[in-house]
Design a protein around this motif. Structure first.
Motif, short mmCIF file in Angstrom:
data_model
loop_
_atom_site.label_atom_id
_atom_site.label_comp_id
_atom_site.label_asym_id
_atom_site.label_seq_id
_atom_site.Cartn_x
_atom_site.Cartn_y
_atom_site.Cartn_z
N UNK A 146 -0.25 32.12 4.71
CA UNK A 146 -0.54 30.89 3.96
C UNK A 146 -0.79 29.78 4.96
N UNK A 147 -1.89 29.07 4.80
CA UNK A 147 -2.19 27.96 5.70
C UNK A 147 -1.95 26.64 5.00
N UNK A 148 -1.78 25.61 5.82
CA UNK A 148 -1.61 24.24 5.32
C UNK A 148 -2.67 23.35 5.92
N UNK A 163 -9.08 42.56 11.76
CA UNK A 163 -9.33 42.56 13.20
C UNK A 163 -9.45 43.98 13.71
N UNK A 164 -10.48 44.21 14.52
CA UNK A 164 -10.71 45.52 15.12
C UNK A 164 -10.94 45.33 16.60
N UNK A 165 -10.15 45.99 17.43
CA UNK A 165 -10.37 45.95 18.87
C UNK A 165 -9.55 44.90 19.58
N UNK A 166 -10.14 44.31 20.63
CA UNK A 166 -9.37 43.40 21.47
C UNK A 166 -9.77 41.94 21.35
N UNK A 167 -10.64 41.61 20.42
CA UNK A 167 -10.79 40.20 20.06
C UNK A 167 -9.59 39.87 19.17
N UNK A 168 -9.38 38.61 18.87
CA UNK A 168 -8.19 38.32 18.09
C UNK A 168 -8.24 36.97 17.41
N UNK A 169 -7.14 36.68 16.72
CA UNK A 169 -7.03 35.43 15.97
C UNK A 169 -5.62 34.89 16.06
N UNK A 170 -5.53 33.58 16.02
CA UNK A 170 -4.26 32.86 15.95
C UNK A 170 -4.38 31.81 14.86
N UNK A 171 -3.30 31.58 14.14
CA UNK A 171 -3.22 30.42 13.26
C UNK A 171 -2.01 29.63 13.75
N UNK A 175 -15.69 33.83 24.22
CA UNK A 175 -16.11 33.13 23.02
C UNK A 175 -14.86 32.66 22.29
N UNK A 176 -14.83 31.41 21.93
CA UNK A 176 -13.71 30.84 21.18
C UNK A 176 -14.28 30.03 20.03
N UNK A 177 -13.84 30.35 18.82
CA UNK A 177 -14.20 29.61 17.62
C UNK A 177 -12.93 28.97 17.08
N UNK A 178 -12.98 27.68 16.84
CA UNK A 178 -11.81 26.95 16.34
C UNK A 178 -12.18 26.28 15.02
N UNK A 179 -11.28 26.37 14.05
CA UNK A 179 -11.45 25.70 12.76
C UNK A 179 -10.15 25.01 12.39
N UNK A 180 -10.26 23.99 11.57
CA UNK A 180 -9.09 23.26 11.07
C UNK A 180 -9.10 23.33 9.57
N UNK A 181 -7.94 23.58 8.98
CA UNK A 181 -7.82 23.62 7.53
C UNK A 181 -7.84 22.19 7.00
N UNK A 182 -8.75 21.94 6.05
CA UNK A 182 -8.86 20.62 5.43
C UNK A 182 -8.73 20.77 3.93
#
Length: 154
Positions: A61-63, A3-11, A140-147
């Motif tokens: 680690x994601x589930x 990550x660079x700058x003020x965009x971000x990510x959450x899990x 802008x919001x991108x959402x994904x689900x772990x499958x």
């Protein structure tokens, strides 16, 4: 995640537990790092931006079922973390990722036009600036689900 700058990510796990949250990078208040890629011969000082090597990196680690959210500052400047987590937790099991993303964008857009307290206004006050309400910006919001993945035998 890099990550660079003020965009971000959450899990976020289905129960609302946040297992990864990036932090914004700023040179000073409201002056975020900005990506620039120039040939070595043209790099002088900041050259109007920051190099990919300045990125912060995160791992977790994601589930199956975890929700990944990647968003611009137009989202994070307008939506408090706990409000976003509540939307995600409420929608994680029975909604599509498109529905979750749409709800998060709508929340940010409404907040950007509101005179209610916002994360940006809180940060501005912490830096000695007065700002009331949301901060109109691109969202802008991108959402994904772990499958579960399939195993290939070839």
């Amino acid at each position: 995640v890099a990550n660079l700058g003020d965009s971000g990510a959450l899990v976020v796990q289905r129960d609302g537990k946040v297992i990864l949250e990036t932090k914004e990078q700023q040179h000073y208040f409201n002056c975020p790092y900005q990506l620039v890629c120039l040939p070595v011969s043209q790099r002088t000082g900041l050259a109007g931006g920051d190099l990919p090597a300045s990125s912060d990196t995160y791992t977790t680690q994601v589930r199956i079922g975890d929700i990944l959210v990647f968003a611009t500052d137009g989202f994070f400047d307008n939506v408090f973390r706990d409000n976003a987590i509540e939307v995600i937790r409420h929608m994680a099991t029975n909604s599509s990722v498109a529905e979750i993303a749409t709800q998060l964008v709508q929340l940010a857009y409404q907040a950007s036009r509101s005179m209610e307290e916002s994360p940006f206004a809180t940060a501005a006050a912490a830096h000695g600036f007065r700002h009331r309400g949301g901060k109109p910006d691109d969202i802008l919001v991108l959402v994904a689900r772990v499958v579960a993945g399939s195993t290939s035998t070839s």
